[in-house]
Enzyme design. Structure first.
Site, PDB file in Angstrom:
ATOM      1  N   HIS A  83       0.775  -1.261   0.000  1.00 18.31           N
ATOM      2  CA  HIS A  83       0.000   0.000   0.000  1.00 18.31           C
ATOM      3  C   HIS A  83       0.802   1.305   0.000  1.00 18.31           C
ATOM      4  CE1 HIS A  83      -3.147  -2.792   1.175  1.00 18.31           C
ATOM      5  NE2 HIS A  83      -2.650  -2.956   2.387  1.00 18.31           N
ATOM      6  N   ASP A 240       3.574  -8.527   0.546  1.00 18.27           N
ATOM      7  CA  ASP A 240       4.198  -9.391   1.562  1.00 18.27           C
ATOM      8  C   ASP A 240       3.259 -10.469   2.090  1.00 18.27           C
ATOM      9  OD1 ASP A 240       2.682  -7.595   3.088  1.00 18.27           O
ATOM     10  OD2 ASP A 240       4.332  -6.980   4.382  1.00 18.27           O
TER      11      ASP A 240
END
Ligand code: ADP
Ligand code: 5SP
Length: 501
Positions: A83, A240
């Site tokens: 993000h 991730d």
């Protein structure tokens, strides 16, 4: 000469580089940390140059400390904190510090998105517009830094910027792109409709690639910096949590994943986009082509522990601080902690909530506080596990990854609070392993990521719930569940007061 791949895990606290051979064995590792700037409540930034410098340092260290030579490395890929907004100008130079996933200054922009797009937003993106995601950050810069916005030509996410600096090519992989909430989750394409409605030029959105897709070779420039060879092939990589799920072997719905990094995550594999969570948990495209996952995020999981250690035990090791919780008892001798120290994302999307210790007694010792922190973080995950169970989830095993999985005591607390079998990985680097698996599959060592998982994913010790301890935790959890609603107005008032100082 044994061939290896490099998995580069660009986390929030540090970058970890792992060299992994064809049997999935970690043959060398190196890590370098970087700072997080939190100049005001809700702000959280990093300097993208630090990611490049520290990754290069870790790669040089890995080559120096191990027997591995640059010629042995055939491929490289990434796992990246999600993000974070990296804004680039027409020369692809960074325009401002990156605004990270835990930067929550964008409440106004989230409201604007909701007012303009309404419920359709969840239908398009699979998510609600929440402060941590990339789109509201773009709108924040547009509204608050018009000079910078004027110069902005494209945006990237953290590991995509690192890939750009290593290869010279701009791209974003689909798993990370879902986390921008500008992607149409079903088609896997940028949403022209959202761009048009919100005044963002479609040309700002970078080219999309799949996680295992070839993204270029190491550039001459990066060879100079790092000592890596230009023969090394670089692959897209993944968010991730997607990479962590690959590295943890989450390939079906009978296993869930819990990750304690800086954030905390409870993650479930999804075959399609049919589940209707309506944005209470996030929906993302997976690193597995045309597959998905959902997840609930605790903003400050490992961060709550590292805040506690930095503030109250700066000179002790994580291992010692965490182990001291063993001197306390189940329920921390009657002390509860809620980990909302930077606000919360799921199940409560609330940037103004703050953490609390409840039930402080004159007899409490520091180790009770440590225990309360460890337990409070896991209670926040239990909120998400319960939510999944209410939605028909059927997992019987939880794979625990991230820095928090280094502690056997914490893993046992997880098994007891979840009342479910918890397994660790042989090497706790789930996202780094996932990144290496993406490179191994991209290179053609394996036909699919699923084949690769069969060779590369090695589970470590299993932790089983102890019946009477699990029972005690269920009673304490009922008290924990009351804290959010009861502290909400108090902590919102305190935050207001802090902001006015
Ligand atoms: N020995 C340890 N035992 C338990 N938890 C630990 C230990 N060392 C670090 N941690 C936790 O792990 C977190 C970092 O996890 P990591 O997966 O490396 O995070 P990130 O990917 O966000 O950089 C720290 O915030 C800390 O709370
Ligand atoms: O915001 C999210 C996921 O939506 C975070 O999980 C970030 O992706 C950061 O991860 P860690 O550095 O804590 O692993």
């Amino acid at each position: 000469m044994t061939a290896v791949v490099l998995g580069v895990d660009l986390g929030t606290s540090a970058v970890k580089v792992s060299a992994i051979n064809k049997r999935g064995e970690v043959v060398a590792q190196a890590s370098e940390s970087y700072d997080l700037q939190q100049s005001h409540p809700g702000y959280s930034e990093q300097n993208p140059e630090d990611w490049v410098t520290q990754t290069t340092k870790a790669i040089r260290e890995l080559l120096k400390q191990s027997e591995i030579t640059a010629a042995q490395i055939e491929g490289l890929s990434y796992s990246g904190q999600m993000h974070g907004l990296v804004l680039l100008d027409e020369k692809n130079e960074v325009l401002r510090p990156a605004m990270l996933w835990n930067d929550t200054r964008t409440t106004k922009q989230c409201q604007e998105i909701t007012d303009k797009i309404g419920d359709k937003f969840v239908d398009i993106t699979g998510n609600r517009p929440l402060e941590g995601f990339t789109l509201p950050k773009l709108l924040w810069v547009k509204e608050n830094e018009p000079d910078i916005w004027q110069q902005a030509k494209t945006f990237l996410l953290p590991k995509d910027y690192l890939r750009y600096r290593m290869t010279g090519n701009l791209a974003m992989d689909e798993s990370d792109a879902t986390g921008t909430v500008l992607l149409d989750i079903k088609s896997g394409q940028w949403s022209k409709e959202l761009c048009d409605e919100l005044g963002i030029s479609l040309s700002m959105c970078p080219p999309l690639i799949e996680s295992i897709e070839y993204a270029g070779n190491i550039s001459d420039e990066y060879q100079e910096l790092s000592g890596l060879s230009t023969d090394i092939k670089v692959f897209g990589g993944a968010a991730d949590n997607a990479a962590g799920a690959v590295g943890a072997g989450i390939l079906s719905s009978d296993k869930a994943m819990v990750s304690i990094g800086t954030s905390g995550v409870v993650l479930k594999y999804e075959n399609d986009t049919q589940k209707e969570y309506r944005g209470v948990v996030q929906y993302e495209r997976h690193a597995f082509p045309k597959k998905f996952y959902s997840m609930g995020v605790t903003l400050a999981a490992g961060f709550s522990l590292s805040w506690f250690k930095k503030t109250f035990a700066p000179d002790e090791s994580f291992n010692d601080v965490v182990a001291s919780a063993g001197k306390s008892s189940i329920g921390a001798n009657g002390l509860l902690f809620t980990p909302y120290i930077v606000g919360e994302r799921a199940p409560y999307a609330d940037v103004n909530i703050r953490g609390s210790f409840i039930g402080i007694d004159g007899g409490h010792q520091r180790y009770d506080f440590v225990r309360a922190v460890l337990e409070g973080i896991i209670f926040s995950f239990e909120d998400l596990i319960k939510l999944y169970q209410q939605n028909g989830a059927d997992f019987d095993t939880i794979v625990s990854i991230g820095g928090g999985a280094k502690s056997p005591l914490w893993l046992q607390i997880q098994a007891n609070i979840f009342n479910c079998k918890v397994v660790s990985l042989e090497n706790e680097q789930g996202p780094g392993m996932g990144a290496a698996m993406i490179a191994a599959t991209g290179l053609g060592w394996f036909t699919t990521l699923t084949d690769c998982a069969q060779s590369f994913v090695h589970y470590g010790k299993a932790y089983y719930p102890v019946a009477d301890q699990a029972e005690k935790y269920q009673k304490i959890y009922k008290l924990y569940q009351q804290v959010y609603a009861q502290t909400k107005p108090i902590t919102a008032g305190l935050l207001e007061q802090r902001r006015s100082n």
